[in-house]
Design an enzyme around this catalytic site. Structure first.
Site, PDB file in Angstrom:
ATOM      1  CD  GLU A 146      78.178 106.064 -16.642  1.00  0.00           C
ATOM      2  OE1 GLU A 146      77.696 106.427 -17.731  1.00  0.00           O
ATOM      3  OE2 GLU A 146      79.263 105.461 -16.550  1.00  0.00           O
ATOM      4  NE  ARG A 366      86.412  95.802 -11.564  1.00  0.00           N
ATOM      5  CZ  ARG A 366      85.766  95.310 -12.614  1.00  0.00           C
ATOM      6  NH1 ARG A 366      86.355  95.225 -13.798  1.00  0.00           N
ATOM      7  NH2 ARG A 366      84.521  94.884 -12.496  1.00  0.00           N
ATOM      8  CE  LYS A 376      77.155  99.490 -14.442  1.00  0.00           C
ATOM      9  NZ  LYS A 376      77.505 100.906 -14.520  1.00  0.00           N
TER      10      LYS A 376
END
Length: 660
Positions: A146, A366, A376
């Site tokens: 994204e 992950r 972020k």
């Protein structure tokens, strides 16, 4: 037995028979008369609709259909007889091979990506044929970030897997921007993502945008509404959450198809305020998986889109768009991290409802590196408070930050390969990443001298007007790299940490009346310490032994004035450590984020001296890498320029001690 109970049993038997038939039809092309049934019955037992069926009943129903299938199957290819001893070994190998290449429910060969089976994931022969025609039978993967932030070390693992697997199999990979949230997406992120993908060494066959498919997805939504599988909902956000949590139907769930089509068109034209209406798919509000409880397919956002402008005011959700675009791009392997495992059911439900090709989905754990801050939102918060310089700060594990720190694509890819792919949660020590960099840089980079915290030395028995040049190898192993010439003169500089007033047997540096070797130079002995008025050391007076008649206990690095009265090249040197103290969990409690910062994560040396090779502008280009002997591996910082050189320490040497 009552008539109702009999009908229930009959219906159940029909359902069992239909599910088995559907599965056997998908794998019949691989069956011969000698094929064993056991592995295939095991697959049947995993079909969601059959998990609660009595195993004996299921076995009987399966065997009936299996016998019919086998009776019409072709003979297996005959193989030449082999010696008895060899036959035993071959049989064992054959059984292993059969396990590895057994046909899966999708009618495709097994590969390393095996996860929870769903009957809705089964492709029909027609869909498989269409897919094969589009791909030519080649593997297709995709990397779909994204564009609302910078890529980090976790994305490197995903890239390494998606691009790497396709390369291994002779296939291709899409770089797809998952741009369905215009409010958070900026062109800087689009540009940075592509830059980092290419920097890491991966070349996408195609670069696409989820927004490229907005028209097709809108038509899919219309199709669902017409099939009675989607409806407009005017409930509040809180009410929809409560409905899904409590497994209760929306009051709008049974709106007519005609009315839903009209309302959805009104939504597309901008008749409703943002947040006042959504389109939901109609699945199963009683499902154990909350993602199957009528998830939102479309929502209203009156924001210009960075790629398609203001054409749309309705945008598809991730749950709606992700599987559709995977199918439209004929992705063979949709690889994603484990937090998306809950979406597997809705992924396949939607593709089945629209009769579209279903890729193989595999979720992997992950990449969690100790002390790494990947959020972020949290990185941005630290940037806004000037704790870090930005998303490319060398202390954060964004790919931009790692590049600025001096990491190489080869080291990162090697690290990802070393970590491997698994579905098990793991926490990888940062030291493994650092060691990957040392291993990669050791044979690649030239050596140089840098004195970070200079202490002035005057050689009392060396002529003031004399300057000679001493050769130093650019690499200790690779002689073909050549040598550089180090000026040697009356005034030179060493590290302050390489001098002590008190000597001891474990210390290899310089001390009063002690001799030490200058690396690639002569031996010097400290004769006098000259102090400043405040008592601190001003400089040292030393004698030089040009004959090197004695072997000193240790050697230190140094830099001398290239001409009388002219100091070596000045530079700034930044030493980096972990951004957080040991044991901190920056991805966890937000409240503890700033309190767990490491006060020594950045140590600056603004008055350092560096090797004369850096007079050459080619040597000081941004991101050029070196080993500063005895100090570690360094990289030219992106803010550096000729006349104002800045070096970042990438990683320390494996053994951070004085050279003997």
């Amino acid at each position: 037995m009552s008539e109702d109970a009999t009908n229930t049993l009959l219906a159940s038997a029909e359902q069992i028979s239909a599910s088995i038939a559907n599965y056997l039809d998908s794998i019949k092309s691989t069956i011969t008369k000698s094929t064993k049934s056991g592995p295939f019955f095991g697959k049947v037992r995993l079909i969601e609709q059959l998990k609660s069926v009595d195993p004996k009943v299921l076995k009987d129903a399966f065997e009936t259909q299996w016998k019919s299938l086998i009776s019409n199957a072709p003979e297996a290819d005959k193989e030449p007889k082999k010696e008895k001893k060899e036959k035993k070994e071959t049989k064992k190998e054959a059984e292993k091979k059969e396990t590895e290449t057994e046909e899966s429910a999708e009618g495709e060969k097994k590969d390393r990506f095996e996860a929870r089976f769903l009957e809705s994931a089964v492709n029909s022969e027609a869909l498989l044929e269409q897919h094969k025609e589009a791909t030519g039978g080649k593997v297709r993967t995709r990397f779909p970030p994204e564009p609302n932030g910078f890529l980090h070390i976790g994305h490197a693992k995903a890239m390494n897997l998606s691009f790497g697997y396709a390369q291994e199999e002779g296939g291709d990979t899409y770089l797809r921007y998952d741009d369905t949230n215009p409010e958070k997406e900026e062109q800087i992120y689009f540009d940075s993502i592509k830059e980092m993908v290419l920097w890491l060494g991966f070349t996408p066959k195609w670069v696409t945008y989820t927004s490229d498919y907005f028209d097709q997805m809108y038509e899919c939504a219309i199709k669902l509404i017409k099939k009675g599988l989607a409806y407009m909902d005017f409930s509040t956000k809180e009410a929809i959450k409560a409905q899904r949590d409590n497994r209760t139907d929306s009051p709008y769930r049974n709106t007519s198809v005609e009315e839903n089509l009209k309302l959805f068109e009104h939504m597309r034209r901008g008749y409703f305020e943002e947040g006042k209406a959504v389109l939901r798919v109609k699945i199963d509000m009683q499902h154990d998986n909350p993602n199957m409880r009528d998830f939102i397919a479309y929502r209203i956002k009156y924001a210009p889109h960075p790629h398609v402008g203001d054409k749309w005011c309705i945008y598809p959700s991730y749950d709606f768009s992700h599987c559709l675009v995977d199918s439209m791009e004929n992705i063979t392997h949709s690889l994603c991290t484990l937090e998306f495992e809950i979406r597997r059911d809705s992924y396949y439900w939607l593709l089945q409802a629209l009769d579209m090709y279903r890729p193989k989905v595999y979720e992997f754990s992950r990449l969690n590196v100790t002390g790494a801050l990947l959020s972020k939102r949290k990185i941005l918060a630290l940037k806004n408070k000037n704790v870090i310089r930005g998303f490319d700060d060398p202390r954060v594990m964004t790919l931009a930050g790692l590049r600025r720190r001096g990491y190489t694509p080869e080291a990162i890819r090697s690290f990802c390969k070393d970590v491997g792919v698994t579905r098990n949660a793991n926490q990888i020590p940062n030291e493994r990443l650092e060691q990957s960099l040392r291993t990669d840089l050791d044979g690649k980079v030239d050596r140089a001298f840098c004195v970070t915290d200079p202490l002035r030395i005057e050689l009392i028995n060396y002529p003031a007007d004399k300057v000679e040049s001493l050769p130093a190898p650019n690499h200790p192993v690779h002689a073909d790299r050549g040598t550089r010439m180090l000026p040697f003169s009356k005034i030179l500089y060493i590290e302050k940490s390489d001098f002590r007033l008190q000597d001891d047997k474990t210390y290899y540096g310089l001390a009063p009346n002690k001799e030490v070797g200058l690396r690639f130079g002569y031996n010097i002995t400290c004769k006098e310490v000259v102090n400043k008025p405040d008592g601190s050391i001003s400089h040292l007076l030393c004698e030089v032994d040009l004959t090197k008649s004695r072997k000193p206990k240790g050697h230190i690095h140094w830099l001398a004035q290239p001409r009388p009265g002219v100091d070596p090249i000045k530079c700034k040197v930044f030493f980096y450590d972990d951004l957080f103290v040991k044991g901190a969990n920056p991805e966890g409690d937000s409240g503890a984020l700033e309190s767990s910062l490491n006060p020594d994560s950045l140590v600056e040396y603004p008055n350092a001296f560096v090797d004369p090779i850096f007079h050459d502008a080619e040597k000081s280009k941004v991101f050029e890498k070196y080993q500063f002997e005895r100090l570690g591996y360094f990289v030219v910082d992106s803010d550096s320029k000729q006349g104002d050189l800045i070096f970042n320490r990438s990683v320390s040497l494996k053994v951070d001690k004085l050279l003997k």
